[in-house]
Design a protein around this motif. Sequence first.
Motif, PDB file in Angstrom:
ATOM      1  N   ALA A 149       0.859  -1.190   0.000  1.00  0.00           N
ATOM      2  CA  ALA A 149       0.000   0.000   0.000  1.00  0.00           C
ATOM      3  C   ALA A 149       0.891   1.234   0.000  1.00  0.00           C
ATOM      4  O   ALA A 149       1.920   1.270   0.685  1.00  0.00           O
ATOM      5  CB  ALA A 149      -0.919   0.002   1.214  1.00  0.00           C
ATOM      6  N   VAL A 150       0.505   2.237  -0.775  1.00  0.00           N
ATOM      7  CA  VAL A 150       1.265   3.482  -0.863  1.00  0.00           C
ATOM      8  C   VAL A 150       0.294   4.657  -0.810  1.00  0.00           C
ATOM      9  O   VAL A 150      -0.917   4.485  -0.958  1.00  0.00           O
ATOM     10  CB  VAL A 150       2.106   3.555  -2.158  1.00  0.00           C
ATOM     11  N   THR A 151       0.848   5.837  -0.630  1.00  0.00           N
ATOM     12  CA  THR A 151       0.063   7.071  -0.720  1.00  0.00           C
ATOM     13  C   THR A 151       0.678   7.955  -1.793  1.00  0.00           C
ATOM     14  O   THR A 151       1.880   8.240  -1.750  1.00  0.00           O
ATOM     15  CB  THR A 151       0.041   7.821   0.618  1.00  0.00           C
ATOM     16  N   MET A 152      -0.130   8.337  -2.767  1.00  0.00           N
ATOM     17  CA  MET A 152       0.335   9.210  -3.848  1.00  0.00           C
ATOM     18  C   MET A 152       0.009  10.651  -3.485  1.00  0.00           C
ATOM     19  O   MET A 152      -1.164  10.992  -3.301  1.00  0.00           O
ATOM     20  CB  MET A 152      -0.309   8.804  -5.165  1.00  0.00           C
ATOM     21  N   CYS A 153       1.032  11.485  -3.370  1.00  0.00           N
ATOM     22  CA  CYS A 153       0.859  12.860  -2.881  1.00  0.00           C
ATOM     23  C   CYS A 153       1.237  13.924  -3.911  1.00  0.00           C
ATOM     24  O   CYS A 153       0.988  15.106  -3.689  1.00  0.00           O
ATOM     25  CB  CYS A 153       1.715  13.081  -1.625  1.00  0.00           C
ATOM     26  N   GLY A 154       1.860  13.524  -5.020  1.00  0.00           N
ATOM     27  CA  GLY A 154       2.388  14.496  -5.965  1.00  0.00           C
ATOM     28  C   GLY A 154       1.323  15.146  -6.823  1.00  0.00           C
ATOM     29  O   GLY A 154       0.145  14.766  -6.800  1.00  0.00           O
ATOM     30  N   PRO A 155       1.724  16.141  -7.612  1.00  0.00           N
ATOM     31  CA  PRO A 155       0.778  16.809  -8.519  1.00  0.00           C
ATOM     32  C   PRO A 155       0.523  15.967  -9.766  1.00  0.00           C
ATOM     33  O   PRO A 155       1.348  15.142 -10.158  1.00  0.00           O
ATOM     34  CB  PRO A 155       1.507  18.103  -8.882  1.00  0.00           C
ATOM     35  N   SER A 156      -0.626  16.191 -10.376  1.00  0.00           N
ATOM     36  CA  SER A 156      -0.897  15.591 -11.679  1.00  0.00           C
ATOM     37  C   SER A 156      -0.083  16.323 -12.738  1.00  0.00           C
ATOM     38  O   SER A 156       0.007  17.549 -12.720  1.00  0.00           O
ATOM     39  CB  SER A 156      -2.389  15.703 -12.006  1.00  0.00           C
ATOM     40  N   VAL A 157       0.514  15.563 -13.651  1.00  0.00           N
ATOM     41  CA  VAL A 157       1.299  16.176 -14.737  1.00  0.00           C
ATOM     42  C   VAL A 157       0.605  15.979 -16.079  1.00  0.00           C
ATOM     43  O   VAL A 157       1.228  16.104 -17.123  1.00  0.00           O
ATOM     44  CB  VAL A 157       2.735  15.608 -14.772  1.00  0.00           C
ATOM     45  N   ARG A 158      -0.697  15.705 -16.043  1.00  0.00           N
ATOM     46  CA  ARG A 158      -1.428  15.531 -17.304  1.00  0.00           C
ATOM     47  C   ARG A 158      -1.382  16.816 -18.127  1.00  0.00           C
ATOM     48  O   ARG A 158      -1.709  17.892 -17.639  1.00  0.00           O
ATOM     49  CB  ARG A 158      -2.882  15.155 -17.035  1.00  0.00           C
ATOM     50  N   GLY A 159      -0.965  16.686 -19.374  1.00  0.00           N
ATOM     51  CA  GLY A 159      -0.914  17.833 -20.271  1.00  0.00           C
ATOM     52  C   GLY A 159       0.279  18.741 -20.094  1.00  0.00           C
ATOM     53  O   GLY A 159       0.445  19.710 -20.836  1.00  0.00           O
ATOM     54  N   VAL A 160       1.162  18.431 -19.115  1.00  0.00           N
ATOM     55  CA  VAL A 160       2.318  19.293 -18.864  1.00  0.00           C
ATOM     56  C   VAL A 160       3.330  19.190 -20.006  1.00  0.00           C
ATOM     57  O   VAL A 160       3.874  20.198 -20.464  1.00  0.00           O
ATOM     58  CB  VAL A 160       2.976  18.938 -17.512  1.00  0.00           C
ATOM     59  N   ALA A 161       3.568  17.970 -20.490  1.00  0.00           N
ATOM     60  CA  ALA A 161       4.555  17.781 -21.557  1.00  0.00           C
ATOM     61  C   ALA A 161       4.164  18.528 -22.826  1.00  0.00           C
ATOM     62  O   ALA A 161       5.025  19.065 -23.537  1.00  0.00           O
ATOM     63  CB  ALA A 161       4.730  16.291 -21.848  1.00  0.00           C
ATOM     64  N   SER A 162       2.868  18.594 -23.121  1.00  0.00           N
ATOM     65  CA  SER A 162       2.400  19.309 -24.318  1.00  0.00           C
ATOM     66  C   SER A 162       2.136  20.782 -24.035  1.00  0.00           C
ATOM     67  O   SER A 162       1.644  21.495 -24.908  1.00  0.00           O
ATOM     68  CB  SER A 162       1.122  18.646 -24.839  1.00  0.00           C
ATOM     69  N   LYS A 163       2.434  21.213 -22.813  1.00  0.00           N
ATOM     70  CA  LYS A 163       2.280  22.614 -22.393  1.00  0.00           C
ATOM     71  C   LYS A 163       0.824  23.075 -22.402  1.00  0.00           C
ATOM     72  O   LYS A 163       0.529  24.259 -22.496  1.00  0.00           O
ATOM     73  CB  LYS A 163       3.137  23.538 -23.262  1.00  0.00           C
ATOM     74  N   ARG A 164      -0.115  22.109 -22.303  1.00  0.00           N
ATOM     75  CA  ARG A 164      -1.524  22.477 -22.207  1.00  0.00           C
ATOM     76  C   ARG A 164      -1.906  22.843 -20.776  1.00  0.00           C
ATOM     77  O   ARG A 164      -2.846  23.588 -20.550  1.00  0.00           O
ATOM     78  CB  ARG A 164      -2.399  21.312 -22.681  1.00  0.00           C
TER      79      ARG A 164
END
Length: 250
Positions: free
Chosen positions: A169-184
């Motif tokens: 079991a883990v806890t995910m705490c980071g930000p979403s990076v969806r669309g970051v690579a395409s600069k959207r």
Amino acid sequence: FVAHDVSVLNFSGHQAKQDLIPVGNDRTYGYELYQALLISSEGKPLGAAVTELRNNQGLHCSHSAQIVPFTDHLEQTERAVEITERLLPDRELVHLCDREFDDLKLLRQIRTRLSVIRCQHLKRRVKVHGDDRSLQQQVDRVKLEPAGQVLRRQESKTEHYDLWVGETAVTMCGPSVRGVASKRRKPEPGEALPVRVVVSELRPPGHKTLRWVLLTNLQDPALQVVESYLLRWKIERLFWLTKLGFRLEE
């Protein structure tokens, strides 16, 4: 169960069509077909609850009289999850997704729904009992137990694999990076998300080990989680039937 996936329809040979989009690679033109396939608890395919066809106008959706703007496949999945949950309010649904749908924003969006998603981003930072580490580091620490044998057909032969299963079991705490690579988009912070991680390995004698890392919120035994994810293969067969059985691309 609801299996979500996208398939490319190659219409490069159809010169008269004016609504094609680039698909697959720069030399292929056609459409994208998204489907959410309902599968019974016994593993029987029941039909597509949601179908969306993407062309150069946007998305033609089975649940919208208007063309829906296309953003990405992850947004399609979020929409399909909500649609199927509305269609079947009296059913307990489990959403099954392959590794290209491993997205932190998606996991947060559907956290109140049951799901099994194959992990792709093992470098993602997670917390375990307050310690920060990569998901890969935590997965490598999982103690696996033998869970039987699997017969795997490879072309004209059948091979025997030993199946090993474990979990953490883990806890995910980071930000979403969806669309970051395409600069959207910019990185999008979100709330801490506890995630159950089920690890399965097929160990064939004398061959490379095959590993799955599954992200889930199911409470079923680990082996049952793996068996549930196997039902996702039904949607691959649906696309095969659509494209080859019905000769849709021709």
